[in-house]
Design a protein around this motif. Sequence first.
Motif, short mmCIF file in Angstrom:
data_model
loop_
_atom_site.label_atom_id
_atom_site.label_comp_id
_atom_site.label_asym_id
_atom_site.label_seq_id
_atom_site.Cartn_x
_atom_site.Cartn_y
_atom_site.Cartn_z
N ALA A 226 6.66 30.41 32.85
CA ALA A 226 7.79 29.88 33.60
C ALA A 226 8.66 31.01 34.14
CB ALA A 226 8.62 28.96 32.72
N LEU A 227 8.88 32.04 33.31
CA LEU A 227 9.70 33.18 33.75
C LEU A 227 9.04 33.93 34.90
CD1 LEU A 227 10.87 34.58 30.29
CD2 LEU A 227 12.21 33.28 31.94
N GLN A 228 7.71 34.09 34.82
CA GLN A 228 7.00 34.80 35.88
C GLN A 228 7.02 34.00 37.18
OE1 GLN A 228 6.06 37.99 35.25
NE2 GLN A 228 7.07 37.44 33.32
N LEU A 229 6.81 32.70 37.09
CA LEU A 229 6.83 31.86 38.29
C LEU A 229 8.23 31.77 38.87
CD1 LEU A 229 4.49 28.91 37.19
CD2 LEU A 229 3.94 30.86 38.68
N GLN A 230 9.22 31.81 37.99
CA GLN A 230 10.60 31.77 38.47
C GLN A 230 10.93 33.03 39.27
OE1 GLN A 230 14.31 31.92 35.83
NE2 GLN A 230 14.03 29.74 36.13
N ARG A 231 10.44 34.16 38.81
CA ARG A 231 10.65 35.41 39.54
C ARG A 231 10.06 35.35 40.95
NH1 ARG A 231 9.28 40.62 35.70
NH2 ARG A 231 11.23 40.65 34.50
N ARG A 232 8.92 34.67 41.06
CA ARG A 232 8.24 34.59 42.35
C ARG A 232 8.77 33.44 43.21
NH1 ARG A 232 2.05 35.14 39.98
NH2 ARG A 232 2.35 37.15 38.92
N GLY A 233 9.74 32.70 42.68
CA GLY A 233 10.31 31.60 43.44
C GLY A 233 9.49 30.33 43.40
#
Length: 245
Positions: A226-233
Motif C-alpha cells: 500500500a505504501l509503495q502504491l501510494q507513492r506512485r499515486g
Amino acid sequence: MNVLLTPATRLWVRLHLNEIGPLVSLAGCAFFAWAFVAIAGEVFEGETHAFDSAILLSLRNPQNLADPIGPSWLEESARDITGLGGYAILTIVTVSAFVYLLMAGKRGAALLVAVAVIGGTLLSTGLKLGFERPRPDLVPHAARVYTASFPSGHAMLSAVTYLTLGALLSRVQERRRMQAFIMGLAVAITLLVGVSRIYLGVHWPSDVLGGWAVGAAWASLCWFVALQLQRRGQVEKPGETSSPS
C-alpha cells in the motif's frame, strides 16, 4: 512549550517518516514470517504438545472437561467473539469497507482491500491443506469445526482481515488519533478471536499463535504494498480522493 518547525525541517521529517513506514512494514513481515516458520517447525516435530495440553486443560473444569472455566455468560461471550472471525462476519466487514472506500472516492484502496483479503483467504486454505493437523481431542469442543487445525483459520483470517483493513484504513486518515484508534481496535479484535478459539477448545494454542503470525506477516506485506502504491499515486493519500469518472 510549542516548537515551531521551519518548512525545511517539516520536509525533512516528512521524508524520513515516508522512509520509515516501508522499513517497518518489511521488518514486521520478516519477523512474523520467521515466527510462523518457527512455530510450524515445533508443531511438525510435536514439541508443542505439552505446552498445548497444559493450556487447554487449565481452561477446563477438572471435574468436567466439557465445561470451560468461568461463568456461563463467559462461554456464551466467547462464542459471540469467535464469530467475529467466521467467514460470514469477515465477508460482511470486508464488503462494507470496500463499499465505504468506493463511496469515499478511494478506488485504489478499495481494490487493495479486496486483493489483500481474498489473497489471505487463499493462503489460509492452502496452509490448512498442507499441514492437515487434527483438531484437539483432549477436551470436548464448545463450538462446531469443519477444517484442519493448523494454523487457526479464525485467528489467521482475523489478523489478515482486521489488521490489513486497519493498516489500509489508517492510511486514508489524516489524524494520528484516528490512525491509532483503528489499529488498536484491529489488534484487539484479532487477539480476542484467537483467545476465544483456545477457550472453546477447538484449537491448540500453537494453532492460534501460528495463525496470528502468518496473518500479521500478510497484513504487514499488504501495508508495504500500500505504501509503495501510494507513492506512485495508485492508492490515494490521506484526505485524497480519486477524480470522478
